[in-house]
Scaffold this motif. Structure first.
Motif, PDB file in Angstrom:
ATOM      1  N   GLY A 239       0.667  -1.317  -0.456  1.00  0.00           N
ATOM      2  CA  GLY A 239      -0.282   0.119  -0.226  1.00  0.00           C
ATOM      3  C   GLY A 239       1.258   1.167   0.038  1.00  0.00           C
ATOM      4  O   GLY A 239       0.132   2.191  -0.426  1.00  0.00           O
ATOM      5  N   TYR A 240       2.472   0.736   0.481  1.00  0.00           N
ATOM      6  CA  TYR A 240       2.718   2.522   0.796  1.00  0.00           C
ATOM      7  C   TYR A 240       4.044   2.543   0.129  1.00  0.00           C
ATOM      8  O   TYR A 240       4.905   3.844   0.338  1.00  0.00           O
ATOM      9  N   THR A 241       4.328   1.532  -0.536  1.00  0.00           N
ATOM     10  CA  THR A 241       5.414   1.765  -1.590  1.00  0.00           C
ATOM     11  C   THR A 241       5.825   2.122  -2.696  1.00  0.00           C
ATOM     12  O   THR A 241       6.541   3.710  -2.645  1.00  0.00           O
ATOM     13  N   THR A 259       9.227  -0.002  -8.879  1.00  0.00           N
ATOM     14  CA  THR A 259       9.836  -0.136  -7.783  1.00  0.00           C
ATOM     15  C   THR A 259       8.862  -1.457  -6.893  1.00  0.00           C
ATOM     16  O   THR A 259       9.513  -2.701  -6.687  1.00  0.00           O
ATOM     17  N   LEU A 260       7.555  -1.241  -7.085  1.00  0.00           N
ATOM     18  CA  LEU A 260       6.108  -1.575  -5.865  1.00  0.00           C
ATOM     19  C   LEU A 260       6.169  -3.622  -7.584  1.00  0.00           C
ATOM     20  O   LEU A 260       5.961  -4.313  -6.665  1.00  0.00           O
ATOM     21  N   GLN A 264       6.744  -7.060  -5.979  1.00  0.00           N
ATOM     22  CA  GLN A 264       6.431  -7.668  -6.618  1.00  0.00           C
ATOM     23  C   GLN A 264       6.706  -9.926  -7.789  1.00  0.00           C
ATOM     24  O   GLN A 264       5.739 -11.180  -6.884  1.00  0.00           O
ATOM     25  N   ALA A 265       7.384  -9.086  -8.586  1.00  0.00           N
ATOM     26  CA  ALA A 265       8.009 -10.161  -9.134  1.00  0.00           C
ATOM     27  C   ALA A 265       8.543 -10.355  -8.375  1.00  0.00           C
ATOM     28  O   ALA A 265       9.156 -11.743  -8.435  1.00  0.00           O
ATOM     29  N   SER A 266      10.134 -10.379  -7.456  1.00  0.00           N
ATOM     30  CA  SER A 266      10.832 -11.105  -7.131  1.00  0.00           C
ATOM     31  C   SER A 266       9.808 -12.500  -5.738  1.00  0.00           C
ATOM     32  O   SER A 266      10.179 -13.190  -5.093  1.00  0.00           O
ATOM     33  N   LEU A 317      14.998   0.211  -5.426  1.00  0.00           N
ATOM     34  CA  LEU A 317      14.201  -0.637  -6.005  1.00  0.00           C
ATOM     35  C   LEU A 317      14.886  -2.312  -5.665  1.00  0.00           C
ATOM     36  O   LEU A 317      13.996  -2.787  -5.745  1.00  0.00           O
ATOM     37  N   GLY A 318      16.151  -1.977  -5.339  1.00  0.00           N
ATOM     38  CA  GLY A 318      16.720  -3.480  -5.521  1.00  0.00           C
ATOM     39  C   GLY A 318      16.719  -3.904  -3.947  1.00  0.00           C
ATOM     40  O   GLY A 318      16.106  -4.938  -3.505  1.00  0.00           O
ATOM     41  N   LEU A 319      15.789  -3.024  -3.413  1.00  0.00           N
ATOM     42  CA  LEU A 319      16.211  -3.076  -1.504  1.00  0.00           C
ATOM     43  C   LEU A 319      15.029  -3.834  -1.519  1.00  0.00           C
ATOM     44  O   LEU A 319      14.283  -4.713  -0.625  1.00  0.00           O
ATOM     45  N   PHE A 320      13.793  -3.394  -2.367  1.00  0.00           N
ATOM     46  CA  PHE A 320      12.373  -3.856  -2.129  1.00  0.00           C
ATOM     47  C   PHE A 320      12.521  -4.632  -2.658  1.00  0.00           C
ATOM     48  O   PHE A 320      11.535  -5.593  -2.585  1.00  0.00           O
ATOM     49  N   ALA A 321      12.964  -4.671  -4.263  1.00  0.00           N
ATOM     50  CA  ALA A 321      13.105  -6.184  -4.640  1.00  0.00           C
ATOM     51  C   ALA A 321      13.185  -7.119  -3.381  1.00  0.00           C
ATOM     52  O   ALA A 321      12.883  -8.689  -3.876  1.00  0.00           O
ATOM     53  N   LEU A 322      14.810  -7.541  -3.314  1.00  0.00           N
ATOM     54  CA  LEU A 322      14.939  -8.204  -2.307  1.00  0.00           C
ATOM     55  C   LEU A 322      13.474  -8.627  -1.136  1.00  0.00           C
ATOM     56  O   LEU A 322      13.217  -9.567  -1.097  1.00  0.00           O
ATOM     57  N   LEU A 323      12.947  -7.223  -0.386  1.00  0.00           N
ATOM     58  CA  LEU A 323      12.462  -7.612   0.315  1.00  0.00           C
ATOM     59  C   LEU A 323      10.965  -8.414   0.389  1.00  0.00           C
ATOM     60  O   LEU A 323      10.356  -9.121   0.636  1.00  0.00           O
ATOM     61  N   GLY A 324      10.044  -7.785  -1.320  1.00  0.00           N
ATOM     62  CA  GLY A 324       9.517  -9.193  -1.588  1.00  0.00           C
ATOM     63  C   GLY A 324       9.489 -10.367  -1.821  1.00  0.00           C
ATOM     64  O   GLY A 324       8.556 -10.820  -1.348  1.00  0.00           O
TER      65      GLY A 324
END
Length: 409
Positions: A239-241, A259-260, A264-266, A317-324
Motif C-alpha cells: 500500500g505505501y511503496t 519499484t512495486l 511483486q516479481a521477486s 528499487l533493489g532493496l524493495f525487490a529483495l524485501l518482496g
C-alpha cells in the motif's frame, strides 16, 4: 480428491485440463485476474490522493475499507466453499470483482469510493480460500507446494501488473481506463474458468467443519497469530511503496510503480522457490514450512529496518525487490502449512481463518503506518513493520519448538 478428474469423452469437455500442470495454470490465471482487480486500488493511491485532495492518513482508511470488506466476508466464504465446493464460488467471486472494479471508476466522492472498494474487497474474499481448496483438490500431494507457490504467484503477478499499468494509464489517458481494462479481463477469465474447471465436486458437505472447529487447536491459533503480523507487513508494503518512493526518494510515479512491480516479481519468485524447497525438504510438511516461514519473517524484519538508511533510487528499487521475495513470498508455504495441520475437508475454512488473520493485520497497520508518516515520518513507520515481523518470527520459533524433531504430518 488428490488430483485432476478424468474427463469423459465429448468435444465440450476437451477444454478441461488433463494434468496437474493444466489445473495449476487455470487456477493461476483466475488468481491473476482477481488480484489485478483488487490490487489496482493499491496502485491508484497517489492519484486518488491528488484527485480527492485527501491526506496520507485517509489513504490508509481507503485501504482499510478495502480490507474490511474482504475481512468481513472471508470466513463465511470459506465455510461456503467447504460446504458447496469451490467452483461456483470462484465464478461468482470473479464476476463480482470485475463488475465492482468498473464501478470504482464511477465514484465521484471520497465516501462513495470507500463504499465501492469495500464491496470490491468483499468479492475478493472468494480468492484465497477458493483457490487454496482448488489446489488441494486438483493437485497431487508431491506437487502441492510448488503448485501452491505458482498459484500464489498470481497474487503478485496481478498486483505487479496493476502497479505498472495503473500509473502508466494515469499518465496518459487516466487511471480509470486501467480499471475498466481489469474489469474486462475478469469477465473473460470468468467464462474460461467456468468452462474449463471441473475438479470441485460441488456437493454439499454436512460435516460441520467451520473456523470455530479449528480454533481449538493451539498450533493453528499460533499460526494464524503469526499471520496477523506478517499480513501487517505484506499489505502495508504494497500500500505505501508507491507513496514512499515518490515522497521520500523523489522518483517519478512510473519509477515508483516499477519499484512495486519489482517487489511483486521477486515475491512471485519467492512463492515458487520456497514452495519447491518445502516439497524437496526431508521431513514433515508442517515442520519444513514452519522453518521456511521463520526464515522469511526474520529476513523481512532486517530489510524493513534497513529501508530508512537507503537513499539512491536504484538501490531502493533493489532493496524493495529483495524485501518482496520474503514479505510477499511467504503466503504459499503459509497456506500449505495450515493445510498440513487440518483435515482435508476443512481446508477452505482453515485457510479462510489464516487469510482473516492476514487481513486483520492489514486493517490495523496501514492507518497506523500512515499516521506515523504524517506525525513523525517514514523512518518510524518502517521500524514499526520491522517490529511486527519480529513478533511473527518469535511465534514461528515457538511452533517449531512445539512440533519437535520427531513429530510428523
Amino acid at each position: 480428491m488428490n488430483g485432476p478428474t478424468e474427463s469423459a469423452p465429448g468435444a465440450a469437455l476437451d477444454l478441461q485440463p488433463r494434468s496437474w500442470k493444466g489445473y495449476t495454470a487455470l487456477i493461476l490465471v483466475w488468481q491473476v485476474a482477481a488480484s489485478g482487480c483488487f490490487y489496482a486500488v493499491y496502485a491508484v493511491t497517489p492519484f486518488v490522493r491528488a484527485q480527492f485532495g485527501v491526506s496520507t492518513t485517509r489513504i490508509g482508511f481507503l485501504l482499510t475499507a478495502l480490507m474490511l470488506g474482504y475481512t468481513v466476508c472471508v470466513a463465511p466464504v470459506g465455510r461456503l466453499i467447504d460446504r458447496y465446493g469451490e467452483a461456483r464460488v470462484l465464478v461468482v467471486g470473479l464476476t463480482g470483482l470485475g463488475a465492482t472494479t468498473v464501478l470504482v471508476t464511477a465514484a465521484s466522492t471520497y465516501p462513495r469510493l470507500l463504499g465501492a472498494v469495500a464491496v470490491l474487497g468483499a468479492f475478493y474474499a472468494t480468492a484465497i480460500p477458493g483457490t487454496n481448496k482448488a489446489v488441494f483438490n486438483a493437485i497431487p500431494a508431491e506437487r502441492l507446494n510448488v503448485s501452491m507457490g505458482i498459484k500464489q504467484m498470481g497474487v503478485t503477478a496481478g498486483s505487479g501488473l496493476s502497479s505498472l499499468l495503473v500509473p502508466l494509464s494515469a499518465s496518459r489517458v487516466g487511471w480509470e481506463v486501467a480499471f475498466l481494462g481489469a474489469g474486462a479481463v475478469a469477465a473473460v477469465v470468468t467464462v474460461a474458468f467456468r468452462v474449463c474447471y471441473d475438479a470441485g465436486t460441488g456437493d454439499a458437505d454436512e460435516s460441520g467443519t467451520s473456523l470455530r472447529t479449528h480454533v481449538g487447536d493451539p498450533e493453528y491459533v499460533l499460526l494464524v497469530a503469526a499471520g496477523f503480523f506478517l499480513g501487517a507487513g505484506l499489505f502495508t508494503t504494497v500500500g505505501y511503496t508507491l507513496l514512499y518512493v515518490t515522497d521520500v526518494v523523489g522518483a517519478s510515479s512510473v519509477f515508483a510503480g516499477a519499484t512495486l512491480a519489482a517487489a511483486q516479481a521477486s515475491g512471485s519468485v519467492g512463492r515458487i522457490g520456497f514452495g519447491w524447497i518445502a516439497d524437496s525438504w526431508f521431513g514433515s510438511l508442517t515442520r519444513s514450512t514452519l522453518v521456511l516461514l521463520a526464515i522469511q519473517a526474520g529476513v523481512s524484519a532486517i530489510l524493513f529496518a534497513a529501508i530508512p538508511f537507503v537513499e539512491p533510487p536504484l538501490v531502493v528499487l533493489g532493496l524493495f525487490a529483495l524485501l518482496g521475495a520474503f514479505i510477499l513470498g511467504f503466503t504459499g508455504v503459509y497456506y500449505s502449512c495450515i493445510g498440513s495441520i487440518v483435515p482435508n475437508d476443512g481446508i477452505g475454512s482453515a485457510t479462510a481463518g489464516g487469510q482473516l488473520a492476514l487481513n486483520s493485520g492489514a486493517l490495523v497497520a496501514p492507518p497506523a503506518f500512515g499516521y506515523l508518516v504524517d506525525a513523525r515520518g517514514y523512518d518510524d513507520a518502517w521500524t514499526l513493520l520491522a517490529c511486527t515481523t519480529v513478533v511473527a518470527f518469535v511465534l514461528f520459533l515457538v511452533l517449531i519448538g512445539r512440533r519437535g524433531v520427531g513429530r510428523r504430518r
